[in-house]
Design an enzyme around this catalytic site. Structure first.
Site, mmCIF file in Angstrom:
data_model
loop_
_atom_site.group_PDB
_atom_site.id
_atom_site.type_symbol
_atom_site.label_atom_id
_atom_site.label_comp_id
_atom_site.label_asym_id
_atom_site.label_seq_id
_atom_site.Cartn_x
_atom_site.Cartn_y
_atom_site.Cartn_z
ATOM 1 C CG MET A 91 -1.983 -1.136 1.149
ATOM 2 S SD MET A 91 -2.933 -1.204 -0.397
ATOM 3 C CE MET A 91 -4.079 0.157 -0.099
ATOM 4 C CG HIS A 110 -5.447 -2.744 -10.011
ATOM 5 N ND1 HIS A 110 -5.382 -1.906 -8.912
ATOM 6 C CD2 HIS A 110 -6.573 -2.406 -10.684
ATOM 7 C CE1 HIS A 110 -6.422 -1.087 -8.935
ATOM 8 N NE2 HIS A 110 -7.161 -1.364 -9.991
#
Ligand code: GRF
Length: 216
Positions: A91, A110
């Site tokens: 992240m 993703h």
């Protein structure tokens, strides 16, 4: 076969990381997972990696500016001898300088069919947009978030009655098949980049690189 040394960067639960570790345990798989590095000490993935016998480390950016954080990350990666970096729920945004240092050697997964829905909350946004096909993408990382040459995609149907959670679960099951598939293509040298164009040896890239999930 000389296996490629791969480091996986995580920040959380680590289910994609676990799928890569599991695939890499196969003798005929072209990659070894040599390190798991987390940006958060609380990441659940750290315990999974340790249980699988993979070396783990935490590199947090707490109290560090971006260049210092990335220098620490880079040092850890180089210590591990990593040749390829797989981002798996990592992240932190990587700077252009970091991406350049590892150019064409960083992969990301993703949870959408890029270039649709880059960024966060992809499943909510897919439902709001009313798309009928959704999925996940493994791509080379570039300085722009969720951008870069696509290696493989997996698609799932969006079903009436889906919530973000049911859709996320359907996509995640495909992520766990897609990432090992895509890393295998890259690590074995079957998938290669010239500039931003991907070629896959021995097949039409578009045929093998798409992993469709059957409707449940
Ligand atoms: C996955 O959905 C991945 O596509 C996204 O972040 C999530 C990470 O989940 N980049 P996990 O930590 O691999 O379980």
């Amino acid at each position: 076969m000389k296996k490629k040394r791969v480091a996986v960067l995580i920040s959380g639960r680590g289910s994609n990381m676990a799928s890569l570790i599991e695939a890499a345990a196969r003798p005929d798989y072209a990659a070894d997972i040599v390190a798991v590095i987390s940006s958060r000490s609380e990441a659940g993935g750290l315990a999974l990696a340790a249980a699988a016998g993979v070396s783990t480390a935490v590199v947090s950016d707490k109290g560090l500016d971006k260049p210092s954080f990335e220098a620490a990350l880079d040092a850890r990666l180089r210590d591990s001898g990593a040749e390829i970096i797989c981002l798996a729920g990592f992240m932190k945004l990587l700077s252009a300088a970091f991406v350049d240092r590892w150019l064409d050697r960083i992969l990301n997964i993703h949870p959408s069919l890029l270039p649709a829905f880059p960024g966060l909350h992809t499943h909510e946004r897919a439902l709001a947009a009313g798309v009928k096909v959704h999925g996940c993408t493994v791509h080379y990382v570039r300085a722009v978030v969720d951008d870069g040459p696509i290696i493989a995609q997996g698609a799932v149907p969006v079903l009436s009655g889906d919530t973000a959670d049911t859709l996320a679960a359907r996509v995640l099951a495909v992520e766990h098949r897609l990432y090992p598939h895509a890393l295998g293509l890259v690590a074995s040298g079957r998938a290669r980049l010239s500039g931003d164009r991907l070629t896959v040896d021995g097949l039409a890239a578009t045929a093998d690189a798409v992993l469709m999930s059957p409707a449940p």
